[in-house]
Motif scaffolding. Structure first.
Motif, PDB file in Angstrom:
ATOM      1  N   UNK A  80      42.698  -1.249  62.857  1.00 17.12           N
ATOM      2  CA  UNK A  80      41.828  -0.923  61.735  1.00 17.12           C
ATOM      3  C   UNK A  80      42.351  -1.557  60.460  1.00 17.12           C
ATOM      4  N   UNK A  81      41.433  -1.991  59.612  1.00 21.44           N
ATOM      5  CA  UNK A  81      41.818  -2.569  58.327  1.00 21.44           C
ATOM      6  C   UNK A  81      42.617  -1.540  57.533  1.00 21.44           C
ATOM      7  N   UNK A  82      43.761  -1.930  57.047  1.00 23.53           N
ATOM      8  CA  UNK A  82      44.631  -1.021  56.312  1.00 23.53           C
ATOM      9  C   UNK A  82      44.597  -1.393  54.839  1.00 23.53           C
ATOM     10  N   UNK A  83      44.272  -0.410  54.023  1.00 26.36           N
ATOM     11  CA  UNK A  83      44.201  -0.658  52.585  1.00 26.36           C
ATOM     12  C   UNK A  83      45.594  -0.867  52.002  1.00 26.36           C
ATOM     13  N   UNK A  84      45.673  -1.804  51.055  1.00 23.91           N
ATOM     14  CA  UNK A  84      46.943  -2.056  50.388  1.00 23.91           C
ATOM     15  C   UNK A  84      47.198  -0.996  49.316  1.00 23.91           C
ATOM     16  N   UNK A  85      48.439  -0.876  48.926  1.00 18.97           N
ATOM     17  CA  UNK A  85      48.805   0.105  47.910  1.00 18.97           C
ATOM     18  C   UNK A  85      48.315  -0.334  46.534  1.00 18.97           C
ATOM     19  N   UNK A  86      48.030   0.657  45.695  1.00 17.91           N
ATOM     20  CA  UNK A  86      47.673   0.403  44.303  1.00 17.91           C
ATOM     21  C   UNK A  86      48.803   0.789  43.359  1.00 17.91           C
ATOM     22  N   UNK A  87      49.940   1.206  43.917  1.00 17.05           N
ATOM     23  CA  UNK A  87      51.109   1.535  43.106  1.00 17.05           C
ATOM     24  C   UNK A  87      51.812   0.220  42.765  1.00 17.05           C
ATOM     25  N   UNK A  88      51.852  -0.109  41.480  1.00 17.19           N
ATOM     26  CA  UNK A  88      52.357  -1.417  41.054  1.00 17.19           C
ATOM     27  C   UNK A  88      53.776  -1.661  41.544  1.00 17.19           C
ATOM     28  N   UNK A  89      54.623  -0.627  41.500  1.00 14.84           N
ATOM     29  CA  UNK A  89      56.011  -0.788  41.925  1.00 14.84           C
ATOM     30  C   UNK A  89      56.162  -1.130  43.390  1.00 14.84           C
ATOM     31  N   UNK A  90      55.146  -0.829  44.208  1.00  7.73           N
ATOM     32  CA  UNK A  90      55.215  -1.102  45.650  1.00  7.73           C
ATOM     33  C   UNK A  90      54.600  -2.446  46.032  1.00  7.73           C
ATOM     34  N   UNK A  91      54.036  -3.157  45.068  1.00  5.91           N
ATOM     35  CA  UNK A  91      53.389  -4.435  45.355  1.00  5.91           C
ATOM     36  C   UNK A  91      54.429  -5.525  45.611  1.00  5.91           C
TER      37      UNK A  91
END
Length: 576
Positions: A99-110
């Protein structure tokens, strides 16, 4: 309702085969879709014509005609079987694919590259806000800019005049020196003339000094005017009620545009600028409050959420089989535009209800029901759908976590390849297709059965029921040619209630109460009977229990197919 394209590009999502090169314009893509649609219709027409021709030959030779009919029937059956086999194989891939997994929106985790892209986009957005590039400049600031340019031009002219004065003075001084030399040689003869010339030079110098003083005064006035011009403050722009900068939610918005353009910063800025301008031109803020009626409430509606918390929206294209609704919607351009505005309004309201915090849910799941869909023949519906898709993808990037297509007819898989140029590869990775036999199973993979509407195989109903969406459902798969028993233990006097459904039924069902005491008598609550696919959807039973024991439900599946069983139960105390 939708995800974002690169120029075909979404709406966030077997997977359609990607096109090698997308059409350059939407009109070309529509023309291609129509051409392919006509091609499919021609193939069907030729098959029907061939079969009709065979039938006409029966009068010539019954035996030969029957043989030819059988051969053509086998040919048609083979085509259909091949299509169904392809669809079945595609459906099987649904459970196998990741399944398509959404990326994080937490800037520190990018990843570092994505953080740098976000920082660069924020810098460019700030510059655009400072220069009023995202929206049309306001009249007053533009007027002041014009005045400032005029003052600067005047200052340049004054500077040029000053230079000319200096050149003139130097020239005059040279002439005076030359004249003095001549005067020394012919002092007696030219004495009177030199005196006159000196007087003229003095007058000229006094005049030039006066002009220079006047020009200096004008320059001082220009400088004062320039200092009085008020600097233009940066414009303030919001989208979906969130400022473009200065808020942790702003990063989530900007990341959507970056992801829609594969983190190409300049492309993302261009998309953002176009979206801001489109929203202003389309009048989105006014559209949200506009009353567009309730004609399409059954065409698009929200219902519950998936297992990850995304709101779920259903698009039911089969509603347009109603000729009255179809004509009312597509009779003329004005009515079609009203549908488009209604769908944009619906999506806009959905987006505004999302949580744009870095750890919140900022995407939706769309379920597209193709049962009884008008199909390729409805040109007006197809054009309106393509137009809405393009608007959604251009202006609502990365808002769809998953696109689930259910009750998909065999021909739609081919059609999906035709419309695939409208989508980015990222968007297509979110697509899932399921035929009628796999639709409920596919939905249950992502949405709990108690939240799936009853018409799609779940247990959720609008009318008030004994159970609610907060009562969990147990799922069981019953193998072919087997019986399955479900037991609900009861330890005290109570009123037992249960709800049961077998997707597609075509099984036998019975219920009984078995007391705990050895000398007790079993009570038949529901006599065993065969339930057909169209007989009932959900069965609710209740039984008043006066002693400890258990409720036993028996489901007998004598078909050659696996069956999905859903059930839940509860007990209520009996007042003394």
């Amino acid at each position: 309702m939708a995800e974002e394209p690169q120029k075909p590009a979404s709406a966030e999502e077997v997977v359609p085969v990607p096109a090698d090169t997308p059409p350059t314009t939407q009109s070309e893509a529509e023309a291609e879709v129509e051409a392919n649609a006509e091609s499919i219709e021609e193939v069907v027409a030729e098959a029907e014509k061939a079969q009709s021709g065979v039938e006409d030959k029966i009068s010539q030779s019954e035996a030969e005609a029957e043989a030819e009919v059988e051969a053509n029937a086998k040919s048609i059956e083979e085509v259909v079987a091949e299509a169904e086999k392809a669809q079945s194989g595609a459906e099987d891939k649904i459970s196998q694919s990741v399944s398509f997994k959404e990326e994080t929106n937490v800037v520190g985790d990018l990843p570092e590259a994505q953080r740098k892209a976000l920082d660069e986009l924020k810098r460019l957005v700030q510059e655009a806000l400072n220069n009023h590039e995202l929206t049309a400049p306001k009249p007053e600031p533009e007027k002041k800019k014009t005045e400032l340019k005029a003052l600067e031009k005047k200052e340049e002219e004054v500077s040029e005049e000053k230079k000319e004065v200096e050149v003139t003075e130097e020239k005059k001084e040279a002439e005076v020196t030359e004249e003095k030399k001549e005067a020394e040689v012919t002092e007696e003869k030219k004495e009177v003339e030199v005196a006159e010339e000196k007087k003229e030079v003095e007058v000229t110098e006094e005049k030039k000094e006066a002009e220079v003083i006047e020009e200096k005064k004008e320059t001082e006035v220009i400088e004062e005017k320039k200092e009085s011009v008020v600097p233009i403050s940066p414009e303030e722009v919001e989208i979906w009620g969130i400022p473009l900068l200065g808020d942790e939610r702003s990063d989530v918005i900007l990341l959507k545009f970056l992801r829609a353009r594969d983190f190409k910063v300049k492309d993302a800025l261009s998309m953002l600028r176009n979206t801001v301008r489109w929203r202003k031109e389309f009048g989105i803020e006014g559209l949200v409050e506009e009353d567009l009626g309730s004609d399409w409430d059954k065409v698009v509606f929200s219902h519950g959420h998936d297992k990850e918390g995304h709101p779920v929206y259903y698009n039911v294209f089969g509603e347009f089989e109603d000729k009255e609704l179809y004509n009312k919607t597509f009779w003329d351009e004005e009515k079609r535009n009203k549908l488009i505005r209604w769908m944009i309004q619906s999506l806009e309201k959905s987006v505004r209800s999302l949580d744009f915090s870095p750890t919140g849910i900022s995407t939706i799941v769309q379920v597209n029901d193709l049962k009884n869909s008008p199909g390729l023949g409805k040109r007006e519906l197809r054009q309106a759908t393509n137009q809405v898709l393009q608007l959604f993808q251009d202006n609502y990037p990365e808002f769809v976590a998953k696109q689930i297509f259910i009750n998909v007819p065999w021909w739609y898989l081919a059609f999906s390849r035709m419309i695939s140029p409208f989508f980015t590869q990222r968007t297509k990775s979110k697509f899932l297709f399921a035929g009628p036999s796999k639709s409920a199973h596919t939905l249950f993979q992502y949405i709990a059965p108690e939240l799936v509407p009853v018409q799609y195989g779940g247990l959720s109903r609008e009318a008030e029921q004994e159970f609610t969406t907060s009562d969990p459902v147990t799922e069981v798969t019953i193998k072919p040619a087997t019986k399955h028993a479900v037991e609900f233990p009861v330890s005290e006097k109570s009123h037992a209630v249960w709800e049961i459904r077998v997707v597609g039924w075509d099984v036998s069902y019975g219920a009984e109460f078995v007391p705990g005491a050895e000398d007790g008598y079993t009570v038949i609550v529901q006599k065993n009977r065969k339930i057909g696919p169209a007989d009932e959807t959900v069965i609710t039973n209740a039984f008043k229990i006066g002693e400890p024991g258990k409720i036993v439900l028996t489901i007998d599946n004598q078909t050659s197919k696996k069956k999905k069983l859903l059930y839940r139960s509860k007990t209520k105390p009996i007042p003394e």
